[in-house]
Design an enzyme around this catalytic site. Structure first.
Site, PDB file in Angstrom:
ATOM      1  N   GLN A 126       0.999  31.453 -10.666  1.00  0.00           N
ATOM      2  CA  GLN A 126       1.565  32.148 -11.831  1.00  0.00           C
ATOM      3  C   GLN A 126       2.673  31.288 -12.442  1.00  0.00           C
ATOM      4  OE1 GLN A 126       3.787  35.659 -10.727  1.00  0.00           O
ATOM      5  NE2 GLN A 126       3.481  36.604 -12.734  1.00  0.00           N
ATOM      6  N   GLY A 127       2.427  30.771 -13.622  1.00  0.00           N
ATOM      7  CA  GLY A 127       3.409  29.893 -14.269  1.00  0.00           C
ATOM      8  C   GLY A 127       4.184  30.627 -15.345  1.00  0.00           C
ATOM      9  N   TYR A 128       5.085  31.487 -14.941  1.00  0.00           N
ATOM     10  CA  TYR A 128       5.933  32.199 -15.896  1.00  0.00           C
ATOM     11  C   TYR A 128       7.327  31.552 -15.941  1.00  0.00           C
ATOM     12  CZ  TYR A 128       2.982  36.412 -16.683  1.00  0.00           C
ATOM     13  OH  TYR A 128       2.018  37.294 -17.054  1.00  0.00           O
ATOM     14  N   SER A 129       8.056  31.589 -14.795  1.00  0.00           N
ATOM     15  CA  SER A 129       9.478  31.221 -14.783  1.00  0.00           C
ATOM     16  C   SER A 129       9.697  29.742 -15.096  1.00  0.00           C
ATOM     17  CB  SER A 129      10.080  31.514 -13.408  1.00  0.00           C
ATOM     18  OG  SER A 129       9.824  32.841 -13.044  1.00  0.00           O
ATOM     19  N   SER A 161       4.921  30.087  -6.799  1.00  0.00           N
ATOM     20  CA  SER A 161       4.406  30.348  -5.449  1.00  0.00           C
ATOM     21  C   SER A 161       3.017  29.739  -5.289  1.00  0.00           C
ATOM     22  CB  SER A 161       4.287  31.858  -5.200  1.00  0.00           C
ATOM     23  OG  SER A 161       5.526  32.484  -5.327  1.00  0.00           O
ATOM     24  N   GLU A 244       1.745  43.544 -11.138  1.00  0.00           N
ATOM     25  CA  GLU A 244       2.447  42.812 -10.083  1.00  0.00           C
ATOM     26  C   GLU A 244       3.452  43.718  -9.382  1.00  0.00           C
ATOM     27  OE1 GLU A 244       4.238  39.143 -11.353  1.00  0.00           O
ATOM     28  OE2 GLU A 244       5.393  38.932  -9.505  1.00  0.00           O
ATOM     29  N   GLU A 385      18.184  44.065 -10.771  1.00  0.00           N
ATOM     30  CA  GLU A 385      19.011  44.460 -11.928  1.00  0.00           C
ATOM     31  C   GLU A 385      18.129  44.646 -13.168  1.00  0.00           C
ATOM     32  OE1 GLU A 385      19.624  41.941  -9.893  1.00  0.00           O
ATOM     33  OE2 GLU A 385      21.430  42.619  -8.864  1.00  0.00           O
TER      34      GLU A 385
END
Ligand SMILES: Cc1cc2nc3c(=O)[nH]c(=O)nc-3n(C[C@H](O)[C@H](O)[C@H](O)COP(=O)(O)OP(=O)(O)OC[C@H]3O[C@@H](n4cnc5c(N)ncnc54)[C@H](O)[C@@H]3O)c2cc1C
Length: 397
Positions: A126-129, A161, A244, A385
């Site tokens: 998963q290439g989000y961040s 990950s 997710e 948060e």
């Protein structure tokens, strides 16, 4: 929601339980019971065994290869898998990107990717961040520029990950600088073997290699690998995040851990261990109550899924409750390990990993590693948060 299980559900439970006892690869369960870490070939073997039985993708619609189970059967299956001590599936392909592909993908994309995910032939990341875009994901800067029938991708993803295992990565990339930063983001699937993709390991505090940086340098990605419309990736990304966040509950695995804690406490108690056992029992009971509440919340959240809808904002409640419970459990293990919980992270990939460590209780090293890794649970998938912000918004606060 009616929580009682029917005679058919009970029969289904027995079928699944028998499968894990008699057919599923026992060697994989034995490795986890021995405190070993699993390798990619173990995950492939586990997922191919489930795939051969037609049980790898319980949540997928039957037309794409799901088993056509009711929501209760899916819940029972997850319970029995974790009760048996089998590993959870790698979620990035099966649980995260697949629903996006079968909901928003073209017929060609569905036939290209879903079959390989369903037979555990391909693993996904998963290439989000990105370095400056975690919680504030829409600030992402990895850029894709159209050049004929390809996008040229440049940028960097971080905390990815299992990218070192992955055959494909689904990425959010910026295709336009729009006034609203959520606009102009596009959802692209990228073959990890494409020239210009580089995976750089990040070693985490538990001594393990779970995470990576993924660098894209002039990577040419066919336009056909774009899911949905250009610039509309945020819509698909948000849908994916709700799947997710609901996937973190792992109630049965936590029940197993609580049973293990009770066993270890009894052993410590009969060995006359010097710590406040009543206080420990009280805190263990509190965690068990927390887990009961989590289970009820998960069952309630299943109702929209049963109606074929994506999980709603209650996914945020589950994310917080599940991850805080997970952390509380790891804290109790570490406390029982006492001085043996000093951080030492032996390589646990082989069956003989305890050689030279016989003086230390078998559970201590895996429990300490799990304690450190579990700190990340309230960060990934959207930090606590951020989940609280979502809940507050939903409540109109
Ligand atoms: C083990 C692990 C695995 C991961 N796997 C993946 C993966 O596979 N793919 C992927 O794309 N990403 C992955 N991530 C990245 C993860 O999603 C991000 O770390 C997370 O979204 C937080 O972003 P950040 O690290 O940039 O922290 P920041 O966003 O910088 O946050 C720092 C702190 O500030 C708080 N904060 C930030 N904004 C607000 C706000 N508006 N209100 C209140 N508090 C705020 C946060 O809660 C946090 O406590 C993983 C992370 C970890 C630790």
């Amino acid at each position: 929601m009616d929580m009682r299980q029917s005679a058919e559900d009970e029969a289904f439970r027995q079928t699944v339980r028998t499968y894990f006892r008699e057919t599923y690869p026992a060697g994989i369960i034995a490795k986890l019971a021995n405190g070993q870490t699993l390798k990619k070939q173990d995950m492939v073997a586990s997922e191919q065994a489930l795939s051969a039985r037609g049980w790898l993708a319980p949540g997928w619609p039957a037309e794409y290869g799901g088993p056509g189970w009711t929501i209760t059967q899916r819940f029972i299956f997850d319970e029995e898998l974790e009760r048996a001590g089998a590993p959870n599936v790698s979620p990035m392909g099966l649980l995260y990107v697949a629903p996006v592909i079968y909901t928003f993908g073209t017929p060609e994309q569905k036939s290209r990717w879903l079959g390989d995910i369903l037979s555990a032939r391909t693993f996904w990341a998963q290439g989000y961040s990105e370095p400056e875009a975690g919680s504030d994901l829409a600030s992402l800067r990895t850029r894709a520029v159209l050049d004929g029938d390809h996008y040229v991708v440049d940028g960097e993803k971080i905390w990815t990950s299992d990218a070192h295992y992955a055959d494909w990565i689904f990425c959010l990339v910026r295709t336009e600088d729009a006034a609203r930063k959520q606009d102009g983001i596009t959802f692209l699937c990228i073959d990890m073997t494409t020239p210009g993709v580089q995976v750089v390991p990040i070693i985490t505090i538990d001594g393990g290699h779970h995470l990576n940086r993924v660098v894209f340098d002039n990577v040419r990605v066919p336009v056909d690998n774009r899911i949905g419309d250009e610039g509309k990736g945020w819509t698909y990304a948000r849908r994916l995040l709700s799947y997710e966040r609901t996937s973190y509950a792992h109630v049965a695995a936590k029940r197993r851990q609580i049973e293990d804690l009770k066993g270890l406490l009894a052993e410590a108690s009969s060995a006359g261990a010097a710590f406040d056992q009543d206080d420990f029992r009280r805190r263990l009971a509190a965690v068990e109550v927390q887990l009961d509440a989590l289970e009820m919340t998960v069952l309630r959240a299943l109702a929209p899924l049963a109606a074929g809808q994506a999980p709603g904002d209650e996914a945020s409640i589950i994310k917080i409750a599940a991850t805080e419970t997970a952390q509380a459990i790891t804290e109790l293990f570490v406390e029982l390990a006492g001085v043996h919980a000093l951080p030492k992270f032996p390589d646990r990939s082989g069956a003989d990993w305890r050689a030279g460590l016989e003086a230390i209780p078998a559970f201590a090293a895996p429990a300490t590693a799990a304690y450190f890794l579990a700190r990340a649970q309230t960060i990934y998938g959207g930090a606590t948060e951020i989940q609280k912000n979502i809940i507050a918004r939903q409540l109109g606060l």
